[in-house]
Motif scaffolding. Structure first.
Motif, PDB file in Angstrom:
ATOM      1  N   GLU A  51       0.808  -1.225   0.000  1.00 17.08           N
ATOM      2  CA  GLU A  51       0.000   0.000   0.000  1.00 17.08           C
ATOM      3  C   GLU A  51       0.837   1.269   0.000  1.00 17.08           C
ATOM      4  N   ASP A  52       2.153   1.148   0.200  1.00 13.52           N
ATOM      5  CA  ASP A  52       3.044   2.315   0.169  1.00 13.52           C
ATOM      6  C   ASP A  52       3.579   2.622  -1.228  1.00 13.52           C
ATOM      7  N   VAL A  53       3.263   1.792  -2.222  1.00 10.38           N
ATOM      8  CA  VAL A  53       3.820   1.994  -3.562  1.00 10.38           C
ATOM      9  C   VAL A  53       3.423   3.345  -4.149  1.00 10.38           C
ATOM     10  N   PRO A  54       2.137   3.777  -4.108  1.00 10.12           N
ATOM     11  CA  PRO A  54       1.821   5.086  -4.688  1.00 10.12           C
ATOM     12  C   PRO A  54       2.582   6.235  -4.032  1.00 10.12           C
ATOM     13  N   LEU A  55       2.730   6.197  -2.709  1.00  9.33           N
ATOM     14  CA  LEU A  55       3.510   7.243  -2.042  1.00  9.33           C
ATOM     15  C   LEU A  55       4.965   7.213  -2.482  1.00  9.33           C
ATOM     16  N   ALA A  56       5.508   6.010  -2.712  1.00 11.56           N
ATOM     17  CA  ALA A  56       6.889   5.909  -3.189  1.00 11.56           C
ATOM     18  C   ALA A  56       7.026   6.503  -4.582  1.00 11.56           C
TER      19      ALA A  56
END
Length: 550
Positions: A158-163
């Motif tokens: 779930e952190d991929v878009p923020l990355a």
């Protein structure tokens, strides 16, 4: 490099403002990433697909374009050219360790070119990573270092878009450059939160006190000179640098190994190109008491040297957007800032007393046609190309052995019409030509490539043919690695001694081009060159011209 949405502004906006608020439906990693890329205006994805990337492209949206390259170095080279041509970051999708490894040469070039790229690398599924699975990347964040600004494999799906968002902002922070996000294959369908773009401006004005020192030195100089680098054109400062040179009647040199043109090479103030050798730089700058490097290191060297870095009695100043470059400058005063804003602030000062113009640069020498039975020279070939091309045509060059000849016989006179690789690594030129043509629709692009360079990424010809781009590839066929043979005496080779592995017989670029769907023509006789190039520059699609040169 500035974004399209901020080209006319005085600062670099690192993201576009969000449009209307999207409907709050549940997001997956895939839909959130595609929404973010769409918001950033990044709807062209350059890639060569592998198994671990396939989940990213399921239900591929119709407003996106997938630009296929047949080898990963080609993919990165195309994205580099596209990003430079558009002034916006490009997104690149690569396979895990093998794909990133294949691409590393052009990732290195993108890093030295200061090109903002977001590279996503497919990783094996998180669920089987503990079992050392086939095609997994063991250390995905370490593999591309040190030639990415930042790399990450997010701890949670779930952190991929923020990355991705963080990668964008880092890629666009001066000095721009590539970043990498490793994404496991089973992340794409996981639920996550929507991520909206933000406006993040990092354009810096120079510190007023330091700028005053630079301005006072220019105003009080008896013979100032500017040394311009790729940062001038990257930051859209061409016109401002031209005004600064004319205001101070300053000779303008191009910095060693500059990957862009920062000053019109037909202007009376233009002095020429500095070589990457300390003693020669000092000799050419002799007589100047104030040297201002603008958007360039001071200085890039290729071989060892001794003695001073500038002529005796000269003061050195620098406007540069890279604090690392400012840190290793051997002497002088450096202002870290936006190149364009720094020059604008210098121009805002009161005009200095009128200075006498320096004498004009000697006329360029003309290359003579070959004698009967001789092959044409590179100088004659490039002079002919100069005479038949429009000044607005864009030249993408990777012919290191011919670069000094090109600088004499193929002058660049307009902003944003010259690109080359800053790294010295081969394999960038052909795909970058394709990327520049994609990023400058409607413009004629000339890929000026040496025969040795062309063999590093010939798969780019297929992409050019498939995309039907208005490209004229010009291959200078001298059947050797000319740069190495010409450089050999510097390393102790005797006159006429040929280093091992530098001859290239039996290459046929016409056959190579036609095998990938391109029209192609061979030119051996000088009298046929002008008409052949004229027709090639008017072609509707891509064409390759192979020129036999001495």
């Amino acid at each position: 490099m500035t974004q399209a949405t901020a080209d006319s502004a005085t600062s670099q906006a690192l993201s576009v403002a969000t449009g209307s608020e999207r409907t709050r439906t549940p997001a997956t990693v895939r839909t959130a990433v595609l929404h973010l890329l769409r918001s950033f205006g990044m709807t062209s994805i350059f890639g060569n697909p592998g198994s671990t990337e396939l989940p990213m492209f399921r239900d591929f949206p119709p407003d996106f374009r997938y630009v296929l390259g047949l080898q990963e170095a080609v993919v990165v080279g195309m994205a580099d050219g596209y990003a430079q041509a558009t002034g916006r970051p490009a997104i690149v999708n690569l396979h895990s360790a093998a794909g990133v490894g294949n691409a590393m040469g052009n990732i290195f070039t993108a890093f030295t070119n200061r090109t903002p790229l977001i590279i996503t690398a497919g990783q094996q599924a998180r669920s089987i990573l503990p079992f050392d699975p086939f095609l997994a990347s063991a250390q995905p964040t370490e593999l591309p270092k040190p030639y990415v600004k930042w790399s990450i494999e997010p701890a949670r799906a779930e952190d991929v878009p923020l990355a991705i968002a963080r990668a964008y902002y880092i890629a666009m922070q001066p000095p721009c450059g590539p970043v990498l996000v490793s994404i496991p294959a089973d992340d794409w369908d996981r639920p996550t939160e929507w991520v909206e773009p933000r406006v993040v401006s990092t354009a810096l004005r120079p510190e007023p006190g330091v700028l005053a020192q630079i301005g006072d030195a220019l105003d009080g100089s008896r013979s100032p000179t500017l040394v311009v680098g790729a940062g001038v054109d990257r930051d859209g400062a061409w016109n401002e640098v031209l005004q600064l040179a004319e205001r101070h009647q300053a000779r303008v040199w191009v910095a060693p190994m500059s990957a862009r043109c920062g000053f019109p090479e037909d202007h009376p103030m233009f002095a020429g190109f500095l070589p990457a050798m300390r003693e020669k730089i000092v000799g050419l700058l002799s007589g100047h008491d104030v040297i201002l490097a603008v958007g360039a290191p001071t200085f890039t060297y290729h071989v060892e040297g001794t003695g001073p870095h500038v002529p005796a009695g000269a003061s050195l100043f620098q406007l540069v957007d890279d604090p690392q470059v400012a840190a290793w400058a051997p002497l002088g005063t450096s202002a870290v800032c936006s190149i364009r804003l720094g020059v604008i602030d210098l121009l805002a000062r009161a005009a200095p007393p009128q200075r006498t113009a320096p004498p004009p640069r000697p006329e360029r020498t003309r290359a003579e046609p070959p004698l009967a039975g001789e092959r044409m020279s590179v100088a004659f070939a490039l002079q002919t190309l100069h005479e038949v091309r429009d000044p607005g045509h864009i030249v993408v060059e990777e012919a290191p052995g011919a670069r000094s000849v090109m600088q004499q016989h193929l002058p660049i006179t307009r902003s944003d019409t010259f690109f080359t690789m800053a790294s010295g690594g081969l394999g960038w030129g052909l795909p970058a030509t394709v990327g520049v043509a994609l990023g400058k629709p409607g413009s004629r692009v000339i890929g000026l490539i040496g025969d040795g360079s062309a063999m590093y990424s010939p798969q780019a010809l297929w992409s050019a043919a498939q995309l039907k781009l208005p490209i004229t590839f010009v291959i200078l066929k001298n059947r050797r690695y000319a740069a190495l043979q010409d450089f050999a005496p510097v390393f102790g080779y005797a006159d006429g001694e040929v280093p091992q592995g530098t001859d290239l017989p039996d290459l046929d670029f016409v056959a190579l081009a036609r095998s990938q769907g391109l029209d192609a023509v061979h030119v051996e006789h000088a009298e046929a060159l002008r008409d052949t190039l004229t027709r090639a520059l008017r072609s509707n699609g891509p064409i390759l011209v192979e020129i036999e040169v001495a």
